[in-house]
Design an enzyme around this catalytic site. Structure first.
Site, PDB file in Angstrom:
ATOM      1  CE1 TYR A   1     -37.065  29.652  33.175  1.00  0.00           C
ATOM      2  CE2 TYR A   1     -36.235  29.232  35.373  1.00  0.00           C
ATOM      3  CZ  TYR A   1     -37.191  29.054  34.405  1.00  0.00           C
ATOM      4  OH  TYR A   1     -38.300  28.281  34.677  1.00  0.00           O
TER       5      TYR A   1
ATOM      6  CG  LEU B   1     -46.370  34.477  44.634  1.00  0.00           C
ATOM      7  CD1 LEU B   1     -45.238  35.450  44.967  1.00  0.00           C
ATOM      8  CD2 LEU B   1     -47.314  34.332  45.822  1.00  0.00           C
TER       9      LEU B   1
ATOM     10  CB  SER C   1     -39.139  37.617  45.614  1.00  0.00           C
ATOM     11  OG  SER C   1     -39.037  38.978  45.988  1.00  0.00           O
TER      12      SER C   1
ATOM     13  CG  ASN D   1     -42.666  35.315  49.140  1.00  0.00           C
ATOM     14  OD1 ASN D   1     -43.689  35.961  49.373  1.00  0.00           O
ATOM     15  ND2 ASN D   1     -41.986  35.420  48.012  1.00  0.00           N
TER      16      ASN D   1
HETATM   17  N1  LIG Z   1     -41.354  25.027  34.330  1.00  0.00           N
HETATM   18  C1  LIG Z   1     -41.846  26.104  33.769  1.00  0.00           C
HETATM   19  O1  LIG Z   1     -42.275  26.099  32.607  1.00  0.00           O
HETATM   20  C2  LIG Z   1     -41.894  27.377  34.578  1.00  0.00           C
HETATM   21  C3  LIG Z   1     -42.662  28.452  34.121  1.00  0.00           C
HETATM   22  C4  LIG Z   1     -42.708  29.603  34.907  1.00  0.00           C
HETATM   23  C5  LIG Z   1     -41.990  29.674  36.094  1.00  0.00           C
HETATM   24  N2  LIG Z   1     -41.214  28.627  36.487  1.00  0.00           N
HETATM   25  C6  LIG Z   1     -40.434  28.688  37.749  1.00  0.00           C
HETATM   26  O2  LIG Z   1     -41.298  29.117  38.796  1.00  0.00           O
HETATM   27  C7  LIG Z   1     -40.752  30.281  39.397  1.00  0.00           C
HETATM   28  C8  LIG Z   1     -41.835  31.190  39.941  1.00  0.00           C
HETATM   29  O3  LIG Z   1     -42.726  31.586  38.930  1.00  0.00           O
HETATM   30  P1  LIG Z   1     -42.746  33.067  38.306  1.00  0.00           P
HETATM   31  O4  LIG Z   1     -41.435  33.699  38.472  1.00  0.00           O
HETATM   32  O5  LIG Z   1     -43.303  32.903  36.941  1.00  0.00           O
HETATM   33  O6  LIG Z   1     -43.865  33.834  39.115  1.00  0.00           O
HETATM   34  P2  LIG Z   1     -44.305  34.002  40.657  1.00  0.00           P
HETATM   35  O7  LIG Z   1     -43.300  33.421  41.560  1.00  0.00           O
HETATM   36  O8  LIG Z   1     -45.709  33.533  40.726  1.00  0.00           O
HETATM   37  O9  LIG Z   1     -44.335  35.587  40.791  1.00  0.00           O
HETATM   38  C9  LIG Z   1     -43.161  36.354  40.742  1.00  0.00           C
HETATM   39  C10 LIG Z   1     -43.566  37.812  40.900  1.00  0.00           C
HETATM   40  O10 LIG Z   1     -44.176  38.017  42.175  1.00  0.00           O
HETATM   41  C11 LIG Z   1     -43.514  39.075  42.866  1.00  0.00           C
HETATM   42  N3  LIG Z   1     -43.498  38.710  44.293  1.00  0.00           N
HETATM   43  C12 LIG Z   1     -42.813  37.709  44.894  1.00  0.00           C
HETATM   44  N4  LIG Z   1     -43.066  37.673  46.216  1.00  0.00           N
HETATM   45  C13 LIG Z   1     -43.936  38.675  46.462  1.00  0.00           C
HETATM   46  C14 LIG Z   1     -44.566  39.170  47.625  1.00  0.00           C
HETATM   47  N5  LIG Z   1     -44.367  38.607  48.819  1.00  0.00           N
HETATM   48  N6  LIG Z   1     -45.392  40.230  47.525  1.00  0.00           N
HETATM   49  C15 LIG Z   1     -45.606  40.826  46.334  1.00  0.00           C
HETATM   50  N7  LIG Z   1     -45.041  40.411  45.176  1.00  0.00           N
HETATM   51  C16 LIG Z   1     -44.215  39.355  45.244  1.00  0.00           C
HETATM   52  C17 LIG Z   1     -42.132  39.177  42.267  1.00  0.00           C
HETATM   53  O11 LIG Z   1     -41.650  40.484  42.304  1.00  0.00           O
HETATM   54  P3  LIG Z   1     -40.449  40.973  43.282  1.00  0.00           P
HETATM   55  O12 LIG Z   1     -39.181  40.490  42.677  1.00  0.00           O
HETATM   56  O13 LIG Z   1     -40.617  42.449  43.294  1.00  0.00           O
HETATM   57  O14 LIG Z   1     -40.711  40.361  44.632  1.00  0.00           O
HETATM   58  C18 LIG Z   1     -42.400  38.745  40.817  1.00  0.00           C
HETATM   59  O15 LIG Z   1     -42.814  39.862  40.049  1.00  0.00           O
HETATM   60  C19 LIG Z   1     -39.924  30.904  38.277  1.00  0.00           C
HETATM   61  O16 LIG Z   1     -39.047  31.884  38.743  1.00  0.00           O
HETATM   62  C20 LIG Z   1     -39.288  29.680  37.700  1.00  0.00           C
HETATM   63  O17 LIG Z   1     -38.195  29.264  38.513  1.00  0.00           O
HETATM   64  C21 LIG Z   1     -41.176  27.470  35.765  1.00  0.00           C
END
Ligand SMILES: NC(=O)c1ccc[n+]([C@@H]2O[C@H](COP(=O)([O-])OP(=O)(O)OC[C@H]3O[C@@H](n4cnc5c(N)ncnc54)[C@H](OP(=O)(O)O)[C@@H]3O)[C@@H](O)[C@H]2O)c1
Length: 285
Positions: free
Chosen positions: A61, A202, A244, A253
């Site tokens: 990251y 999400l 976020s 959240n």
């Molecule tokens: N192991 C793997 O291969 C892998 C792959 C993907 C992800 N991950 C991990 O999982 C974590 C989470 O997954 P992700 O980042 O892909 O996606 P996510 O958490 O499903 O979604 C993040 C998005 O949702 C928005 N968001 C968050 N809270 C919100 C709320 N209450 N209302 C509206 N929008 C909201 C955020 O924007 P804002 O910033 O504007 O809130 C951001 O654009 C990653 O950060 C990473 O640490 C691991």
């Protein structure tokens, strides 16, 4: 809507009995742009203050930049935070995993990781990675290790290796719109008392724009994001790690743990986002 935290966060247990909050903090898009780092650090700090004391990051990251953001958020309170990082598959060799871990520790400004994950399966034999993880554990540089993006067959192969059964978790894509793991992988992990980490809980924001979820959330007097997280929190062995950088979203959240989730809402979610009716290959990003 009042988004102040009202309920304690449910806790999930690792196979060694240590517990962590079932709602943590993701960092995937953090540390990429220096002008955003202060906001990202503040969001993580707020989440930790609110009790989401598990932080998920990776050497990938922001090319290490996310680990540096995490370092600032956990400074002076390292002992209160459960830090997870991940090694690239191409760095997961007998020696390279050790040096990759040491680089992560330097960026995180800490002396140990609470959990170290193989980010996804690559070409390096799994046995080599397990050896490296076990050596890091013996040296106290990591307290436990696990994998990510492993399907059931990969998990079976891993756990059949010497020391492979020490794997603490498998971090996988899991949210209302991606329920494939419920068919085989999740029950298999449950059989081994291994919690799952749900990434992109999400749906990276896309799930939140689905009209069916919005309608059910409206009826339940909550938001799509809170309902999506509360639905995951119904399982005591699933750790959700939403990301976020927005303080209002972080507070919302955290407050998701306190919203009621009754049987009729669960039934409506099941109708709109059905559980799997057969085996499908593991979905991943
Ligand atoms: N192991 C793997 O291969 C892998 C792959 C993907 C992800 N991950 C991990 O999982 C974590 C989470 O997954 P992700 O980042 O892909 O996606 P996510 O958490 O499903 O979604 C993040 C998005 O949702 C928005 N968001 C968050 N809270 C919100 C709320 N209450 N209302 C509206 N929008 C909201 C955020 O924007 P804002 O910033 O504007 O809130 C951001 O654009 C990653 O950060 C990473 O640490 C691991």
């Amino acid at each position: 809507m009042d988004s102040a935290p009202k309920a304690d966060l449910p806790r999930a247990a690792w196979p060694d009995g240590t517990t962590v909050p079932a709602l943590g903090l993701g960092t995937w898009k953090m540390g990429e742009v220096s002008a955003r780092a202060a906001r990202e650090t503040a969001a993580l700090s707020l989440g930790i203050d609110l009790g989401m004391t598990l932080v998920d990051t990776a050497e990938m990251y922001g090319d290490g930049g996310a680990e540096e953001v995490v370092a600032r958020a956990i400074a002076a309170r390292r002992d209160r935070v459960f830090v997870v990082s991940k090694v690239y598959p191409h760095n997961a060799g007998r020696k390279s995993a050790v040096t990759a871990c040491e680089r992560s520790l330097r960026r995180l400004r800490t002396d140990r990781l609470d959990l170290y994950l193989l980010h996804w399966r690559g070409r390096i034999p799994l046995g080599e990675t397990v050896d490296a993880f076990e050596r890091l554990r013996a040296a106290g540089k990591i307290l436990r290790w696990g994998v990510s993006n492993f399907d059931t067959a990969d998990m079976r192969e891993l756990c059949a290796l010497p020391d492979g059964g020490h794997c603490a978790t498998n971090q996988v894509l899991y949210h209302l719109g991606e329920r494939g793991i419920e068919w085989e992988l999740l029950p298999w992990m449950r059989g081994r008392r291994m919690p799952a980490m749900a990434y992109s809980p999400l749906g990276q924001g896309a799930l939140l724009r689905m009209p069916r979820l919005a309608a059910i959330a409206r009826q339940a007097r909550t938001t799509p994001a809170q309902l999506a997280l509360r639905w995951l929190l119904r399982c005591p062995d699933v750790i959700a790690i939403p990301e976020s950088a927005d303080p209002d979203h972080v507070r919302a959240n955290r407050a998701a743990a306190g919203i009621p989730l009754d049987r009729s809402t669960i039934a409506e979610l099941d109708a709109a986002f059905p559980p799997p009716s057969g085996r499908t290959p593991l979905a991943m990003l």
